[in-house]
Scaffold this active site. Structure first.
Site, PDB file in Angstrom:
ATOM      1  N   GLU A   1     105.826  36.130  78.842  1.00 31.94           N
ATOM      2  CA  GLU A   1     105.852  35.096  79.881  1.00 31.94           C
ATOM      3  C   GLU A   1     106.956  35.333  80.896  1.00 31.94           C
ATOM      4  OE1 GLU A   1     103.597  33.147  80.498  1.00 31.94           O
ATOM      5  OE2 GLU A   1     102.427  33.130  78.658  1.00 31.94           O
TER       6      GLU A   1
ATOM      7  N   TYR B   1     107.359  26.126  83.893  1.00 30.20           N
ATOM      8  CA  TYR B   1     106.156  26.857  83.476  1.00 30.20           C
ATOM      9  C   TYR B   1     106.358  27.542  82.126  1.00 30.20           C
ATOM     10  CZ  TYR B   1     103.073  30.656  82.605  1.00 30.20           C
ATOM     11  OH  TYR B   1     102.227  31.503  81.955  1.00 30.20           O
TER      12      TYR B   1
ATOM     13  N   ASP C   1     100.839  27.074  86.391  1.00 35.20           N
ATOM     14  CA  ASP C   1     101.265  28.230  87.172  1.00 35.20           C
ATOM     15  C   ASP C   1     100.450  28.258  88.458  1.00 35.20           C
ATOM     16  OD1 ASP C   1      98.783  29.023  86.353  1.00 35.20           O
ATOM     17  OD2 ASP C   1      99.348  31.113  86.146  1.00 35.20           O
TER      18      ASP C   1
ATOM     19  N   CYS D   1      88.475  32.488  90.071  1.00 34.98           N
ATOM     20  CA  CYS D   1      88.893  31.572  91.135  1.00 34.98           C
ATOM     21  C   CYS D   1      90.169  32.123  91.779  1.00 34.98           C
ATOM     22  CB  CYS D   1      89.127  30.179  90.549  1.00 34.98           C
ATOM     23  SG  CYS D   1      89.256  28.860  91.783  1.00 34.98           S
TER      24      CYS D   1
ATOM     25  N   CYS E   1      82.754  32.971  93.101  1.00 36.58           N
ATOM     26  CA  CYS E   1      82.138  31.705  92.703  1.00 36.58           C
ATOM     27  C   CYS E   1      80.801  31.903  91.990  1.00 36.58           C
ATOM     28  CB  CYS E   1      81.965  30.813  93.929  1.00 36.58           C
ATOM     29  SG  CYS E   1      83.534  30.404  94.740  1.00 36.58           S
TER      30      CYS E   1
ATOM     31  N   CYS F   1      81.332  31.811  88.349  1.00 39.37           N
ATOM     32  CA  CYS F   1      82.192  30.735  87.842  1.00 39.37           C
ATOM     33  C   CYS F   1      81.470  29.834  86.847  1.00 39.37           C
ATOM     34  CB  CYS F   1      82.719  29.886  88.993  1.00 39.37           C
ATOM     35  SG  CYS F   1      83.867  28.620  88.433  1.00 39.37           S
TER      36      CYS F   1
END
Length: 293
Positions: A35, A118, A136, A193, A200, A203
DNA sequence: GACTCGTGGAG
DNA sequence: TCTCCAAGAGT
């Protein structure tokens, strides 16, 4: 409009990337290291460095035993090298004050250097399955579109964003459902996205997306200031540090002077690197990564 | 809230 | 080429 958690989690199950820090045998320490490395740095660049770090420093106490210079050198060219120093300090605190175990609650994590809103929640959620809103840039973009019908997320506002995403977390059969939902939200933003040219057609939540229903309106909010790099202090600091990464022996000032022509800016940047603890001056006046001489 | 702090790949 | 942008944090 909300986001159907089951649909999204199902998509995650079939479409998520196979990343090593998502494996069941990855430790919380491995998750934490990933992270921090992933803060503003693409996955592809993190992967090899993360592997090396976890082999070399499999526990916080192992990293704590390394010198700062070793850590900065091993950070390589991931960028923002102060992250490496903060991670080293965090590892020391975890080793000394938390029994060499990465804390699992958000507030304790927030107390560690380099771990902000975060990262604290990402570690709590992804390493321990805790229920926490993980926000995020991917999540902010997906929520802006799918929930609010906007083309992009506006400027970040930590508390508002956290409340926003908190409201979307599912109440699954067990606590880890929320964490899986968050991972799926992030992955959707990273793979489908996306900021530019969203896919799309692929999606999983196309049918309920508020942005689609609104006819994909263009973003109308404030434009983000374009960040330049060439000639900035960030650039010069990077050049100076790169000289030191490339050598084992301390170098003369004259060697650093070759890295950038503007003497005033160059010296100011060297001073800031010294102040940050990324560079050290030896007794004889030469320069090196910290703690290696 | 506005700045600063690296690096390099993609379009 | 140049612009955008990539799992943010600290001040």
């Amino acid at each position: 409009m909300s986001i159907d958690a089951e649909t999204l989690i199902d998509w995650f199950g079939t479409s998520a990337r196979d990343l090593p820090w998502r494996h069941a045998d990855c430790t919380p320490w491995g998750v934490l290291v990933s992270e921090v490395m992933l803060q503003q740095t693409p996955v592809a660049r993190v992967l090899p460095v993360w592997q090396q770090w976890l082999e070399r420093w499999p526990k916080p106490s192992a990293l704590a035993s390394a010198t700062q210079g070793e850590v900065v050198r091993a950070w390589g060219k991931l960028g923002y090298p102060r992250r490496a120093l903060r991670l080293h300090t965090a590892a020391t605190a975890i080793a000394d004050e938390h029994g060499d175990e990465v804390p699992s609650d958000v507030d304790t994590l927030l107390g560690l250097p380099g771990i902000g809103a975060y990262t604290a929640r990402a570690v709590a959620a992804f390493a321990y399955g805790r229920r926490a809103p993980v926000v995020d840039t991917n999540v902010r973009r997906v929520v802006a579109r799918a929930v609010h019908g906007a083309g992009e997320a506006g400027p970040p506002s930590t508390n508002r964003d956290l409340r926003d995403v908190e409201a979307l977390l599912p109440d699954g059969p067990d606590e880890s459902c929320a964490a899986r939902f968050s991972a799926a939200l992030m992955e959707l933003g990273a793979l489908v996205c996306t900021a530019r040219n969203p896919r799309c057609a692929d999606c999983p939540i196309f049918d309920t997306c508020a942005w689609q229903k609104a006819g994909r309106p263009a973003y109308t909010g404030p434009a983000r200031p374009t960040q330049r790099y060439g000639g900035t202090d960030r650039h010069v600091r990077g050049l100076l540090l790169d000289v030191l990464r490339g050598t084992t022996e301390p170098v003369e000032k004259a060697r650093l002077d070759l890295a950038w022509p503007k003497a005033g800016q160059r010296d100011a940047c060297l001073d800031s690197l010294l102040a940050d603890g990324l560079v050290e001056q030896t007794a004889d006046g030469r320069f090196a990564l910290p703690g290696e001489h």
